[in-house]
Scaffold this motif. Structure first.
Motif: not given
Length: 289
Positions: A60, A63, A67, A85, A88-89, A146, A150, A153-154, A214
């Motif tokens: 994590g 990420f 941020l 994100a 990345y995810g 993790q 992410v 969320y995206a 990512q």
């Protein structure tokens, strides 16, 4: 013993039989070994929970670094935080699946050096299944979790004009990406039959590759983007399908249908990795001790 193992491997006596074993036999052997390691892991559940959480937290931090970047900039290479994100995810989840299933391949060089690979050759099970399942680390589920969080969320944050095709693209991207990374693990393991100290070379394409993916392709030089598209096709893990889902143009100007090639690329990579594994295993001549 060394001569005997060498003859088996080079002449293809039982090795040829085992390497040509049906797929289900290899999967069955892999499943039995994995189940053994899972039972061993779950015997100490508190330890497993702590190591899985540690794996989750450690990955994590990558990420968190992204941020922190976006606390100073609005866009990175023209991409917003939700778009990065998404990349990345997808990369994290794909790599996490491959790492869970084949992460032990980087120990092959050590086995070749100390001669313990010989013990796997005389067992009635495919060597690849034994090496891949060796010390199966269930704690790696933390990385997958993790990455999926992410990615979730995206997907919730991004303004995407969803179609059935784009919805189907998400699981296809993750599974195909996992297969491509798995092929890189196997090919890297095969390389260690000749270069026994090459674990770091393998890691540069696996761990280094997922770090590269990512971030948006627009932050890298086009020569590098071409390399991970046409030479080591890591771009098909997430860049190509993700650009299609987000409605972004490919920086190399590839046609839109290239976004649907990840399953084809994955099959091709797995076939080449399997061939490299067979060649490497046949070239193995034991330690001589």
């Amino acid at each position: 013993m060394a001569d005997g193992v060498s003859e088996r491997v080079s002449e293809g006596a039982p090795e040829g039989e085992w390497s040509r074993a049906p797929l289900w036999e290899g999967l069955r052997a892999y499943g039995l070994i994995v189940a053994m390691w899972i039972r061993s892991t779950m015997a100490y559940r508190a330890s497993f929970a702590m190591t899985a959480f540690g794996n989750f937290a450690a990955t994590g931090f990558d990420f968190v670094a992204i941020l922190l970047m976006f606390s100073h900039v609005d866009r990175l290479g023209g991409y917003s935080l939700p778009e990065v994100a998404f990349l990345y995810g997808a990369a994290g989840a794909s790599f996490g699946l491959a790492d869970l299933a084949f992460g032990s391949m980087d120990r092959l060089g050590r086995r070749v050096r100390d001669g313990t690979l010989d013990t796997l050759l005389v067992r009635p099970a495919p060597v690849l299944a034994q090496v891949a399942a060796d010390r199966f680390a269930l704690r790696r589920l933390g990385r997958i979790t993790q990455g999926l969080l992410v990615l979730g969320y995206a997907l919730v944050t991004l303004d995407i004009a969803w179609t059935p095709l784009k919805v189907a693209m998400i699981p296809m991207m993750i599974l195909s990406g996992a297969a491509i990374f798995a092929a890189v693990f196997v090919a890297g393991g095969a390389f260690q039959f000749w270069a026994q100290d090459a674990a770091e070379v393998q890691n540069s394409f696996t761990y280094g590759g997922t770090t590269l993916l990512q971030y948006p392709p627009t932050v890298f030089a086009k020569d590098l983007v071409r390399g991970v598209t046409f030479v080591v096709p890591l771009a098909f893990v997430n860049w190509m399908p993700a650009l299609y889902v987000m409605g972004r143009e490919d920086p190399l100007g590839l046609p839109e249908w290239a976004a649907f090639l990840p399953p084809v690329v994955a099959v091709g990579c797995c076939a080449l990795a399997g061939l490299a594994w067979r060649v490497g295993l046949r070239a193995y001549r034991s330690t001589g001790s």
